[in-house]
Design an enzyme around this catalytic site. Structure first.
Site, PDB file in Angstrom:
ATOM      1  N   ARG A  36       0.794  -1.217   0.000  1.00  0.00           N
ATOM      2  CA  ARG A  36       0.000   0.000   0.000  1.00  0.00           C
ATOM      3  C   ARG A  36       0.831   1.275   0.000  1.00  0.00           C
ATOM      4  NH1 ARG A  36      -4.428   0.624   4.598  1.00  0.00           N
ATOM      5  NH2 ARG A  36      -4.995  -1.393   3.717  1.00  0.00           N
ATOM      6  N   HIS A  82      -7.652  -4.707  -7.805  1.00  0.00           N
ATOM      7  CA  HIS A  82      -7.451  -3.950  -6.561  1.00  0.00           C
ATOM      8  C   HIS A  82      -8.738  -3.961  -5.740  1.00  0.00           C
ATOM      9  CE1 HIS A  82      -4.829  -1.312  -4.288  1.00  0.00           C
ATOM     10  NE2 HIS A  82      -5.798  -0.416  -4.156  1.00  0.00           N
ATOM     11  N   TYR A 126     -18.114  11.662 -14.814  1.00  0.00           N
ATOM     12  CA  TYR A 126     -18.046  12.823 -15.695  1.00  0.00           C
ATOM     13  C   TYR A 126     -16.717  12.928 -16.444  1.00  0.00           C
ATOM     14  CZ  TYR A 126     -22.063  14.417 -12.960  1.00  0.00           C
ATOM     15  OH  TYR A 126     -23.287  14.510 -12.358  1.00  0.00           O
TER      16      TYR A 126
END
Length: 752
Positions: A36, A82, A126
């Site tokens: 991570r 993931h 968007y």
């Protein structure tokens, strides 16, 4: 009691709580460190970034192709590789597209991906994205067995353990992350300079960090700015892997004519949000921390343009910027901690040389694996070509076998295709399969010359690859050629490759005192009984009539200048300081002084003064203790003030008088006067002091210094000034009781 009560299920086990928690926390820590927070030294990526780029490759989102919705990309990453939140994946992908965050953006975004003001990107539904050109260089070679693959989280697909990485992305784009017990923070650098350093390492593997800094003088931030860190500190940081870089905004002076000017900030430090920087500068103006700054405006469009207006044209721009660097984020300190995963497994704080070495060793491994993969492909193709040539030479027999045999493949493999009196030649299974899979239209193209030409070319290529794999020197030469190709694409000659961050000497903008930035003007400082303070323009009569709030009245009035520091001494022996230029104007009633300095409500202000350099003051408490204090020691640097005179309740500050002359006169509440030489008092920065006068009851009432030759003066009850030159009756050693005051001494036991 049943016979089963004493049975313990076999699935349960007993262990100490500390060991159970420790084992589980260690597992969590390792997962955070490796999967991570820390980047891999080889490709400079964390798992989430690596998976984003790989998923975009699988979606065939090349830098020259079309865009896809970000929601589709983050959904594929989450579903295939993931298993974390889509918001976190999208945030990571959005950062890869921000040209103000990434020196070489890895994602080409279309839509609102945030801005330098700190605004968040638009929702993933968007925006659209595709790979940027640098990310294709990171992925090049995945189809050629360049790196290892591992199963994804559910075992249905495979993902790369590390990317081939054609350029040192770790240093080029930097990285930051917080793990468990460790963190990383690596600044971005210029790719052209990194390539030069890598080529130098290839030419001289034993090169030291001191020599590498000649190629890599420091970070190259995407937002530009000016690094003012000394070269010695930069070298130490690169040698140890830990350090910091002072980074300033880039500014210039804009001439407005008629002697007027303003400062234009064109580049701000890395990771500083422009909107918050503007807010901080506005706060600096409001709190008058930089009195010379009158206004700040953000006139930025596509570029950064922050306008700083000075209050007066007489102030030097360097002085103004020096104070702003100190009091705002126009200057920041970027801490470097090159803590990375070596070979994807071991976290280590690496030097600049170690990080570049990890990248170069990875490139060599990638080169060898791709070369071996190509050799395997050549071997397979040569095998097929040899089969084609046999088929071409024996085309009629091949067609006959295919037409007449039920099982053509075994028949082709059994047939001896040798030329007369030659060694037996048989087709392999691969060759037979390739011949059977040929289309009829290909038969006309099976010309012997073309087949032999392709075979000769492949044999030459194989010889070159075998020579490459057998020579370390040739391998490094090939790596150098690849790096030079990267420099052609992203080097200083390209739009993205030119260095953005410059270097300068911090001494060119020195810190200056606030007084030097304020226009000096006379003021009259007025502090009321209720603690409201203001500054009237000019030196007015101290007893002039001034309006106050209902129930309030005059307490202190003194002449000063806007550049002066006004010191207020509290009954608790603590000195509080405000700048004359920061006091509110005299048109209104002023402001509560307790808002300007952290003076407790229960603490009474006993003295207000303007200490000047070189002056000394005699401080005394009601307990009869005191000392001489230099004026500069009374000035506090913080709102909370500075403890100067140590007093214990119920004692409090009784006197703070300027020192002049050679004698000290002190009078107690018991009207006894004591005179002794000034030399008997110590000079201290702070403390309780020494005993001035001894009392059986009561305490100190007043104290002053005077010159023995001029005598001691006071005003009698009738208001006439009386001077006593013969003070032998009251002269004694310090800390004695003294004698009763002379006839006509004021009834309030004060000298003035």
């Amino acid at each position: 009691m049943s016979e089963h009560d004493d049975e313990i299920p076999s699935a349960l086990s007993s262990e100490p709580l500390s060991r159970a928690i420790g084992d589980r926390y260690l597992t969590y820590a390792l997962s955070t460190i490796m999967h991570r927070a820390l980047p891999d030294a080889r490709d400079g990526l964390k798992p989430v970034h690596r998976r984003i780029l790989y998923a975009m490759r699988e979606l065939k989102l090349s830098s020259t192709g079309g865009f896809r919705k970000s929601a589709k990309i983050s959904g594929d990453v989450m579903g295939n590789y993931h298993p974390h939140g889509d918001a976190a994946i999208y945030d990571a992908m959005a950062r890869l597209a921000q040209d103000f965050a990434m020196r070489y953006p890895l994602v080409d975004g279309q839509g609102n991906f945030g801005n330098i003001d700190g605004d968040n990107p638009a929702a993933s539904r968007y925006t659209e994205a595709r790979m940027a050109k640098p990310s294709e260089s990171l992925l090049e070679g995945l189809a050629e067995n360049a790196v290892d693959f591992r199963p994804n989280y559910d075992g249905t697909l495979e993902e790369p353990v590390v990317l081939p990485a054609a350029f040192p992305n770790l240093l080029a784009n930097g990285a930051s992350g917080i793990a468990v017990g460790m963190a990383t923070n690596i600044p971005p650098h210029n790719l052209d300079e990194l390539v030069e350093a890598c080529l130098a390492m290839i030419a001289k593997p034993a090169i030291e960090d001191d020599a590498l800094i000649d190629f890599i003088p420091g970070p190259d931030f995407p937002t530009g700015g000016v690094i003012v860190e000394p070269r010695e500190n930069i070298l130490t940081a690169y040698r140890t892997g830990r350090g910091a870089f002072r980074l300033r905004a880039k500014w210039e002076i804009e001439d407005l004519g008629r002697g007027q000017w303003q400062v234009i900030v064109t580049e701000i430090p890395y990771q500083v949000q422009k909107s918050k920087l503007i807010e901080r500068l506005a706060e600096v103006i409001q709190t008058k921390k930089v009195p010379a700054l009158a206004d700040v405006r953000d006139e930025s469009a596509e570029d950064v343009r922050i306008v700083l207006e000075p209050k007066t044209k007489t102030v030097a721009p360097e002085m103004l910027m020096g104070m702003l660097f100190k009091n705002s984020d126009l200057e920041v300190r970027f801490s470097m901690n090159m803590n990375v995963l070596i070979d994807g497994r071991v976290p280590k704080v690496c030097s600049l040389k170690e990080v570049l070495r990890a990248f170069l060793d990875h490139r060599r491994d990638v080169l060898c694996r791709r070369s071996q993969h190509r050799l395997d492909k050549i071997a397979h193709r040569l095998e097929v070509l040899n089969g084609y040539i046999i088929a071409y030479l024996n085309l009629d027999r091949v067609i006959e076998i295919i037409r007449t045999e039920d099982e053509a493949k075994p028949a082709l493999m059994r047939e001896n295709w040798a030329v007369t009196d030659g060694a037996p030649v048989f087709l392999t299974e691969v060759q037979a399969e390739a011949i059977l899979n040929m289309r009829l239209r290909s038969l006309r193209r099976l010309e012997e010359m073309e087949l032999r030409q392709e075979r000769d070319n492949l044999l030459a290529e194989r010889a070159g690859l075998e020579e490459l794999l057998g020579s370390e020197k040739l391998q490094w030469k090939a790596i150098g050629t690849e790096l030079k190709d990267m420099r052609k694409q992203f080097g200083k000659g390209t739009a993205i490759g030119a260095r953005r961050t410059s270097f300068a000497d911090a001494g060119e903008v020195e810190e200056v005192p606030i007084e030097a930035m304020i226009e000096r003007e006379p003021i009259t400082v007025i502090l009321s009984q209720m603690g409201w303070i203001r500054a009237m323009r000019g030196h007015n009569a101290l007893d002039a009539e001034v309006k106050f709030k209902d129930g309030d009245g005059p307490r202190f009035a003194l002449h000063a200048e806007t550049t002066d520091r006004i010191v207020m001494l509290g009954a608790n022996g603590r000195a509080y300081t405000v700048l004359g230029a920061n006091l509110p104007g005299g048109r209104g009633m002023g402001e509560p002084v307790r808002l300007m300095a952290d003076i407790p409500n229960e603490v009474e202000i006993t003295h207000v003064l303007v200490p000047k350099e070189g002056e000394k003051y005699l401080l005394a408490s009601t307990a009869g203790d005191g000392f001489i204090c230099p004026a500069e020691e009374l000035i506090a640097q913080t709102k909370s003030g500075k403890q100067v005179l140590n007093v214990k309740a119920p004692d409090q500050t009784a006197a703070c008088v300027p020192v002049s002359g050679d004698m000290v006169a002190v009078v107690g509440e018991n009207r006894k006067v004591l005179v002794f030489p000034l030399g008997e008092l110590p000079e201290m920065a702070k403390g309780k002091g020494v005993r001035l006068q001894k009392y059986k009851d009561g305490g100190l009432s007043d104290i002053r210094t005077f010159t023995a030759a001029e005598g001691l003066s006071w005003k009698d009850p009738a208001g006439r000034t009386r001077t006593e030159t013969d003070l032998s009756e009251w002269e004694a050693k310090r800390a004695t009781a003294g004698r009763m005051a002379p006839r006509g001494f004021p009834r309030d036991n004060k000298f003035n």
